[in-house]
Write an enzyme that holds these catalytic residues in place. Structure first.
Site, PDB file in Angstrom:
ATOM      1  N   ASP A 244      30.254  43.152  43.147  1.00  0.00           N
ATOM      2  CA  ASP A 244      30.138  41.766  43.598  1.00  0.00           C
ATOM      3  C   ASP A 244      29.358  40.922  42.586  1.00  0.00           C
ATOM      4  O   ASP A 244      28.276  41.320  42.126  1.00  0.00           O
ATOM      5  CB  ASP A 244      29.434  41.739  44.960  1.00  0.00           C
ATOM      6  CG  ASP A 244      29.304  40.338  45.518  1.00  0.00           C
ATOM      7  OD1 ASP A 244      30.340  39.723  45.817  1.00  0.00           O
ATOM      8  OD2 ASP A 244      28.157  39.860  45.648  1.00  0.00           O
ATOM      9  N   GLU A 281      33.638  41.287  39.932  1.00  0.00           N
ATOM     10  CA  GLU A 281      33.834  39.880  40.283  1.00  0.00           C
ATOM     11  C   GLU A 281      32.935  39.087  39.353  1.00  0.00           C
ATOM     12  O   GLU A 281      31.719  39.309  39.323  1.00  0.00           O
ATOM     13  CB  GLU A 281      33.444  39.592  41.732  1.00  0.00           C
ATOM     14  CG  GLU A 281      33.622  38.120  42.085  1.00  0.00           C
ATOM     15  CD  GLU A 281      32.849  37.670  43.320  1.00  0.00           C
ATOM     16  OE1 GLU A 281      33.206  36.614  43.870  1.00  0.00           O
ATOM     17  OE2 GLU A 281      31.887  38.354  43.704  1.00  0.00           O
TER      18      GLU A 281
END
Length: 581
Positions: A244, A281
């Site tokens: 993330d 990401e």
């Protein structure tokens, strides 16, 4: 059993195990570590107290039966009998499916989700990408407020349920990827600062003090995060991790944390003989993330490509607010650029950021499968005021066009759960914070954020209301009804075509040719012998493909192959995939 904990600033550390308190000793071989032995078995409750403070859960806890505020429980990883022999499934050629356990089924558990995995195998999915599973306060949430990076959220079923899920997925030929969060921990139930310098004021993030990746004590913090990542891959036989928001990892050291992590994961892959991968990401548009370490990159294996999403979204919807503004000026040109160059912002000026952004990809060196392409994700749906999917505003024909572009593009495609049948359920932002003050702060903050964009307060769902989560659960009766059934059949057809057609998995970005007419709202591109044409306009479009012989591979509405004039006539809001000599 041996217990150990890192607490470098402590004068005294005690272990409470099965109700008995024992003093731990300093480890003479490892500075800052405390160790001791106690009788324990699978399920034994335990915790640590630093300098006679309250007993807190183990930072490396594998299970929190009573939530992040309770005692930890011993997990005997060898107890599980794996039923499936699994040699792994690599990323090239994959089709991913992002899944949130708490809303994939009304039950919201790993066991219930496992019962629905045959749907994904029949769809042609190769890997399930699970949103975060680490423990967080309350029962329901997105998972990005986790505070126990080594533990499986107990309401989902705990560690044994995850192993059963992975076993079932592997039996069906599905790989499993887990979304992990290394850039911050949740605000409630986070006891890491009790034990050591896991955070640093040297850097700040949107969530407060940064994870300590480069200040004093950071060697152990980095080892803690790398150890957690390897544990997921090793102990649960996962096939990959999604990292993330890596752009929020503040690290000034010469060897970046991501390089250290990718090195460790590649070593584990060599040790186990299974292909393992890391997907980042990142909003940096920096190709060094996914460039191999041997040529100066960080060695991650892939990254999400928001530029493709933003270009496609603006072409489909005409939306231009926020970060969509840069793409909405010329969405078809933006889409063409991403299809051939990967990034839209590759050193260009971004009006949204007020500066130049990104760096060009070397199309001769980086294969396209290292970029993930998608029409929808949890972020792009859930961070809208009402969590509305594209299916809430677009016709089935336009949804079919979006699917055609995503599933025939050069990138590794990823779907968001329910997208494949144009789910009518929203996917909204929901929380279950047990701290009343935090719950109210989140509620007010969410409404204030969207009020600034013109939303009435009462139109923004209350994240703490259980009905918000319930509305977000998939309705599994929909795929049997129209128009959902037709959309689902289209996704199955396109995914099967992608798996069967070599040109559609060719990773060479430089070989792709794109043509478009922004005014007529059509776009076509070529990949080897395959031609993909989408008409986003309401009126029929005549798309020049040339007079060479062609055959239809897949079409949303009936079409004829181009005649002597070389024109392909595509109905409004429709699409077609052809093979042309």
């Amino acid at each position: 059993m041996q217990f150990e904990v890192w607490a470098p600033q402590a004068e005294r550390v005690t272990l409470q195990c099965d109700g008995v308190t024992r003093a731990l000793e300093r480890d003479p071989e490892r500075a800052g570590w405390w160790t001791g032995e106690a009788e324990a078995a699978d399920g034994t409750r335990y915790g640590f107290a630093v300098d006679d403070g309250p007993v807190r859960p183990d930072p490396r806890s594998r299970r929190q039966p009573d939530g992040p505020d309770g005692l930890s429980a011993v997990v005997d990883q060898a107890r599980h009998e794996w039923r499936t022999q699994w040699s792994g499934r690599p990323l090239p050629g994959a089709v991913l499916y992002e899944l949130h356990v708490g809303t994939y089924t009304p039950e919201g558990t790993l066991d219930a989700a496992a019962q629905r995995l045959s749907h994904l195998a029949e769809l042609g999915i190769t890997h399930v990408e699970l949103m975060p599973l680490c423990a967080f306060p309350g029962r329901h949430g997105w998972g990005y407020d986790g505070v126990s990076p080594w533990a499986v959220h107990e309401p989902y079923g705990g560690p044994e349920a995850l192993k059963r899920f992975v076993d079932r997925a592997h039996a069906l030929g599905l790989g499993v990827v887990l979304d992990v969060v290394h850039n911050h921990l949740g605000p409630s139930g986070n006891y890491l600062p009790v034990f050591g310098p896991y955070f640093t004021e040297t850097h700040h993030t949107p969530w407060g003090a940064a994870i300590n990746l480069d200040a004093p004590g950071s060697d152990e913090v980095r080892a803690y995060l790398v150890g957690s990542a390897l544990a997921w891959l090793r102990d649960y036989r996962l096939d990959g991790l999604r990292l993330d928001a890596v752009h929020a990892l503040a690290d000034t050291r010469a060897c970046h944390f991501l390089e250290e992590l990718s090195t460790a994961v590649d070593a584990l892959a060599a040790e186990t003989g299974r292909p393992l991968f890391l997907i980042a990401e990142s909003d940096l548009n920096d190709p060094r993330l996914i460039t191999p370490r041997r040529v100066g990159g960080l060695g991650l294996h892939a990254q999400w490509n928001d530029d493709f999403h933003h270009a496609l979204h603006t072409a489909l919807t005409g939306e231009s607010q926020g970060y969509y503004a840069d793409f909405a000026r010329a969405p078809f040109a933006a889409l063409a650029k991403t299809l051939t160059g990967g990034f839209f912002h590759d050193g260009t000026y971004s009006g949204f950021r007020g500066r130049h952004h990104g760096r060009p990809l070397d199309r001769t060196r980086l294969p396209a499968h290292r970029l993930l392409g998608y029409t929808q994700t949890h972020d792009q749906i859930g961070n809208r005021a009402q969590g509305d999917r594209l299916s809430a505003s677009l016709s089935p024909g336009l949804l079919a066009c979006a699917a055609a572009l995503t599933l025939t593009a050069p990138f590794t495609p990823m779907l968001f759960m329910g997208e494949e049948w144009a789910a009518g359920t929203p996917w909204q932002y929901f929380t279950d914070h047990t701290d009343p003050e935090l719950a109210e702060a989140v509620r007010r903050g969410r409404r204030r954020e969207f009020a600034a964009h013109g939303w009435a307060e009462e139109d923004v769902p209350d994240p703490q209301d259980p009905a918000t989560r319930e509305r977000s659960c998939l309705d599994w009766s929909e795929p049997e009804r129209e128009p959902h059934a037709r959309v689902l059949a289209w996704y199955r057809e396109l995914i099967a075509l992608r798996h069967a057609t070599a040109d559609l998995t060719d990773p060479d970005l430089a070989d792709i040719k794109v043509a478009y007419d922004a005014q007529a709202r059509w776009l076509a591109f070529r990949r080897g012998d395959v031609r993909v044409a989408v008409n986003l306009g309401k009126e029929a479009a005549a798309i020049p493909l040339g007079p060479r012989p062609a055959r239809v591979l897949a079409t949303w509405d009936p079409v004829d192959v181009p005649g002597r004039d070389g024109l392909l006539h595509v109905p409004g809001e429709s699409c077609v995939v052809l093979e042309q000599d």
